[in-house]
Design a protein around this motif. Structure first.
Motif, PDB file in Angstrom:
ATOM      1  N   ASN A 123       0.807  -1.216   0.000  1.00  0.00           N
ATOM      2  CA  ASN A 123       0.000   0.000   0.000  1.00  0.00           C
ATOM      3  C   ASN A 123       0.841   1.267   0.000  1.00  0.00           C
ATOM      4  OD1 ASN A 123      -2.587  -1.300   2.248  1.00  0.00           O
ATOM      5  ND2 ASN A 123      -2.299  -1.607   0.058  1.00  0.00           N
ATOM      6  N   TYR A 124       2.015   1.224   0.638  1.00  0.00           N
ATOM      7  CA  TYR A 124       2.778   2.449   0.881  1.00  0.00           C
ATOM      8  C   TYR A 124       3.919   2.697  -0.105  1.00  0.00           C
ATOM      9  CZ  TYR A 124       0.622   2.845   5.585  1.00  0.00           C
ATOM     10  OH  TYR A 124      -0.237   2.983   6.637  1.00  0.00           O
ATOM     11  N   PHE A 125       4.380   1.686  -0.822  1.00  0.00           N
ATOM     12  CA  PHE A 125       5.507   1.911  -1.731  1.00  0.00           C
ATOM     13  C   PHE A 125       4.998   2.551  -3.018  1.00  0.00           C
ATOM     14  CE2 PHE A 125       8.993   1.268  -4.553  1.00  0.00           C
ATOM     15  CZ  PHE A 125      10.116   1.173  -3.752  1.00  0.00           C
ATOM     16  N   PRO A 126       5.467   3.750  -3.354  1.00  0.00           N
ATOM     17  CA  PRO A 126       4.932   4.460  -4.527  1.00  0.00           C
ATOM     18  C   PRO A 126       5.041   3.658  -5.818  1.00  0.00           C
ATOM     19  CG  PRO A 126       6.188   5.957  -3.150  1.00  0.00           C
ATOM     20  CD  PRO A 126       6.420   4.587  -2.591  1.00  0.00           C
ATOM     21  N   GLU A 127       3.907   3.451  -6.437  1.00  0.00           N
ATOM     22  CA  GLU A 127       3.829   2.550  -7.586  1.00  0.00           C
ATOM     23  C   GLU A 127       4.611   3.065  -8.787  1.00  0.00           C
ATOM     24  OE1 GLU A 127       0.222   0.081  -9.773  1.00  0.00           O
ATOM     25  OE2 GLU A 127      -0.060   0.995  -7.802  1.00  0.00           O
ATOM     26  N   LYS A 128       4.553   4.360  -9.031  1.00  0.00           N
ATOM     27  CA  LYS A 128       5.273   4.900 -10.186  1.00  0.00           C
ATOM     28  C   LYS A 128       6.779   4.834  -9.977  1.00  0.00           C
ATOM     29  CE  LYS A 128       1.581   7.862 -11.955  1.00  0.00           C
ATOM     30  NZ  LYS A 128       1.148   9.231 -12.314  1.00  0.00           N
ATOM     31  N   VAL A 129       7.215   4.924  -8.733  1.00  0.00           N
ATOM     32  CA  VAL A 129       8.636   4.740  -8.439  1.00  0.00           C
ATOM     33  C   VAL A 129       9.029   3.296  -8.689  1.00  0.00           C
ATOM     34  CG1 VAL A 129      10.405   4.822  -6.640  1.00  0.00           C
ATOM     35  CG2 VAL A 129       8.661   6.624  -6.770  1.00  0.00           C
ATOM     36  N   TYR A 130       8.197   2.384  -8.256  1.00  0.00           N
ATOM     37  CA  TYR A 130       8.458   0.957  -8.474  1.00  0.00           C
ATOM     38  C   TYR A 130       8.605   0.652  -9.968  1.00  0.00           C
ATOM     39  CZ  TYR A 130       7.834  -4.120  -8.299  1.00  0.00           C
ATOM     40  OH  TYR A 130       7.991  -5.484  -8.450  1.00  0.00           O
ATOM     41  N   GLU A 131       7.760   1.255 -10.783  1.00  0.00           N
ATOM     42  CA  GLU A 131       7.813   1.016 -12.224  1.00  0.00           C
ATOM     43  C   GLU A 131       9.095   1.565 -12.837  1.00  0.00           C
ATOM     44  OE1 GLU A 131       4.244   2.908 -13.459  1.00  0.00           O
ATOM     45  OE2 GLU A 131       2.938   1.260 -12.794  1.00  0.00           O
ATOM     46  N   MET A 132       9.720   2.552 -12.187  1.00  0.00           N
ATOM     47  CA  MET A 132      10.957   3.144 -12.683  1.00  0.00           C
ATOM     48  C   MET A 132      12.199   2.344 -12.278  1.00  0.00           C
ATOM     49  SD  MET A 132       9.948   7.072 -11.667  1.00  0.00           S
ATOM     50  CE  MET A 132      11.623   7.671 -11.851  1.00  0.00           C
ATOM     51  N   MET A 133      12.056   1.448 -11.332  1.00  0.00           N
ATOM     52  CA  MET A 133      13.204   0.731 -10.778  1.00  0.00           C
ATOM     53  C   MET A 133      13.725  -0.332 -11.728  1.00  0.00           C
ATOM     54  SD  MET A 133      11.733   0.469  -6.860  1.00  0.00           S
ATOM     55  CE  MET A 133      12.417  -1.180  -6.640  1.00  0.00           C
ATOM     56  N   SER A 134      14.996  -0.678 -11.576  1.00  0.00           N
ATOM     57  CA  SER A 134      15.597  -1.760 -12.356  1.00  0.00           C
ATOM     58  C   SER A 134      15.036  -3.098 -11.886  1.00  0.00           C
ATOM     59  CB  SER A 134      17.113  -1.760 -12.186  1.00  0.00           C
ATOM     60  OG  SER A 134      17.454  -2.132 -10.852  1.00  0.00           O
ATOM     61  N   GLU A 135      15.152  -4.104 -12.722  1.00  0.00           N
ATOM     62  CA  GLU A 135      14.681  -5.435 -12.346  1.00  0.00           C
ATOM     63  C   GLU A 135      15.437  -5.951 -11.125  1.00  0.00           C
ATOM     64  OE1 GLU A 135      12.026  -7.024 -13.516  1.00  0.00           O
ATOM     65  OE2 GLU A 135      11.699  -5.190 -14.691  1.00  0.00           O
ATOM     66  N   LYS A 136      16.715  -5.602 -11.014  1.00  0.00           N
ATOM     67  CA  LYS A 136      17.511  -6.030  -9.862  1.00  0.00           C
ATOM     68  C   LYS A 136      16.942  -5.454  -8.573  1.00  0.00           C
ATOM     69  CE  LYS A 136      21.325  -3.913  -8.800  1.00  0.00           C
ATOM     70  NZ  LYS A 136      21.101  -3.547  -7.361  1.00  0.00           N
ATOM     71  N   ASP A 137      16.586  -4.181  -8.602  1.00  0.00           N
ATOM     72  CA  ASP A 137      16.052  -3.562  -7.391  1.00  0.00           C
ATOM     73  C   ASP A 137      14.635  -4.040  -7.101  1.00  0.00           C
ATOM     74  OD1 ASP A 137      18.290  -2.057  -6.606  1.00  0.00           O
ATOM     75  OD2 ASP A 137      17.827  -0.510  -8.069  1.00  0.00           O
ATOM     76  N   LYS A 138      13.860  -4.315  -8.131  1.00  0.00           N
ATOM     77  CA  LYS A 138      12.539  -4.909  -7.906  1.00  0.00           C
ATOM     78  C   LYS A 138      12.679  -6.270  -7.241  1.00  0.00           C
ATOM     79  CE  LYS A 138      10.085  -2.663 -11.736  1.00  0.00           C
ATOM     80  NZ  LYS A 138       9.418  -2.881 -13.049  1.00  0.00           N
ATOM     81  N   ASP A 139      13.619  -7.065  -7.733  1.00  0.00           N
ATOM     82  CA  ASP A 139      13.845  -8.393  -7.150  1.00  0.00           C
ATOM     83  C   ASP A 139      14.280  -8.278  -5.693  1.00  0.00           C
ATOM     84  OD1 ASP A 139      13.192  -9.577  -9.548  1.00  0.00           O
ATOM     85  OD2 ASP A 139      15.266  -9.874 -10.189  1.00  0.00           O
TER      86      ASP A 139
END
Length: 310
Positions: A123-139
Motif C-alpha cells: 500500500n505504501y511503496f509508490p507505484e510509479k517509483v516501483y515502475e521506474m526501478m531496475s529489475e535487480k532492485d525490484k527483485d
C-alpha cells in the motif's frame, strides 16, 4: 472548472456506493489525553482491502465550526501505547490538544488509517517509483517482502484512490471540515513517509501539505548496491508539486534504521531546494520509533497547521 466538477461527481458516486455500509462508534476503552476517538471497523473499499479507521476530534469539537484535516498512516500506532504491538505511540492526542489549546495551530481533526501488516509495503511503496526501478532492485524488494511475509503486489495507486475517492468524501460529509487542499494534510513515517510524499505529488489538488518523518529511502533493508533511492529522487524531481502553493516537511534521525538514511540526506536537501522547499530536519540521537516521532511531533504539526507558519 469542468475537470474539478467531474472529479467531484466521481468521488460522490464512489462515496454513495459504500456509505450505507459504514457504521462508526465512539471508543471508550482507550487512554486519551484529550479529545474523542471515533472508530470505523473495516471501512469498505472497491480499491483495497477494507481496514479500520479512527477519527480523532479535539475537545469542544462542534458542528457549527469547520476543522482542517490531517490524514495519518499507521493509524493504530498514534494514540494509546497500551494497545500497540510495541507499546509505543505517537501521542497525537496529547500534542495536538496542547497545540490547539495554546492557540499555536488552527483547529484540526486527525483521520488515522490503520495499516494491514502484510500489505503495508504494498500500500505504501509508490507505484510509479516501483515502475521506474531496475529489475535487480525490484527483485531485491520482492526478496525483502518474502522474508517479512509481505504480499508483494504494489498497489499504492489504488491505496491513494481509496483515500481520495472513498475515505475523504466520507470524512467531509460526516464531520465538519474544510475540504480544500490548504486545509488538508497527510503525514507518515518510514514507508508512511514515502506514501505521504507520493500522495501530495499525485494529488496536489487534494493535499496542500505533507509531513514525511524518517522517510524510508532505501526501500529494502540493504544499502549495498541499492539504486532504489535514485528512483525516488528521479520521481520527485519531476513530480513534487509547486512550492508556491504546497508545503512539504521532511526529517530524519541518526540511530537504528534512520542511520541507513544518512548517506542520502544531502541529496534530499539539494533536491528539495531545487524545487523551492527548505525543510529536511536532522534530529541527532533520534531512532526509528514511535517514541522518537512523538517526541518531535510538535514540529511537523506546527509546520502543517501553525498559525504563524512561514
Amino acid at each position: 472548472m469542468i475537470k474539478n466538477f467531474l472529479f467531484f461527481l466521481m468521488v460522490c458516486t464512489a462515496m454513495s456506493q459504500n456509505v450505507d455500509r459504514i457504521t462508526s462508534n465512539k471508543v471508550s476503552n482507550i487512554n486519551l489525553f484529550g479529545g474523542e476517538l471515533i472508530h470505523i471497523e473495516n471501512f469498505p473499499s472497491k480499491f483495497i482491502q477494507p481496514r479500520n479507521i479512527d477519527v480523532w476530534i479535539p475537545n469542544n469539537y462542534r458542528k457549527s465550526k469547520k476543522y482542517a484535516v490531517l490524514y495519518m498512516q499507521d493509524g493504530q500506532m498514534l494514540f494509546d501505547s497500551t494497545t500497540t504491538w510495541n507499546k509505543q505511540e505517537w501521542k497525537v492526542d496529547e500534542i495536538a490538544s496542547l497545540l490547539m489549546n495554546e492557540g499555536q495551530t488552527k483547529d484540526f481533526i486527525v483521520v488515522a488509517i490503520w495499516n494491514i501488516a502484510a500489505l503495508r509495503n504494498s500500500n505504501y511503496f509508490p507505484e510509479k517509483v516501483y515502475e521506474m526501478m531496475s529489475e535487480k532492485d525490484k527483485d531485491s524488494l520482492i526478496e525483502t517482502g518474502k522474508k517479512q511475509n509481505w504480499i508483494n503486489t504494489i498497489n499504492s495507486n489504488n491505496y491513494l484512490r481509496f483515500v481520495v475517492e472513498e475515505l475523504k468524501p466520507y470524512i467531509d460529509s460526516h464531520f465538519s471540515t474544510y475540504t480544500d487542499a490548504d486545509n488538508t494534510s497527510i503525514m507518515g513515517s518510514s514507508r508512511g513517509g514515502l506514501i505521504s510524499m507520493y500522495a501530495i505529488s499525485e494529488y496536489p489538488e487534494v493535499f496542500g501539505s505533507a509531513a514525511c518523518l524518517s522517510t524510508h529511502w532505501i526501500g529494502t533493508y540493504n544499502n549495498k548496491d541499492n539504486q532504489i533511492p535514485d528512483a525516488f529522487f528521479e520521481y520527485m524531481r519531476t513530480n513534487l508539486p509547486d512550492s508556491k502553493t504546497h508545503n512539504i516537511y521532511f526529517d530524519y534521525g541518526t540511530e537504528t534504521l534512520d542511520e541507513q538514511y544518512l548517506k542520502y540526506q544531502d541529496e534530499v536537501s539539494k533536491l528539495l531546494a531545487s524545487k523551492g522547499y527548505t525543510t529536511n530536519l536532522k534530529f541527532d540521537g533520534a531512532d526509528h520509533s514511535e517514541n522518537s516521532w512523538g517526541q518531535r511531533l510538535e514540529i511537523p504539526l506546527m509546520y502543517l497547521f501553525g498559525n504563524k507558519r512561514e
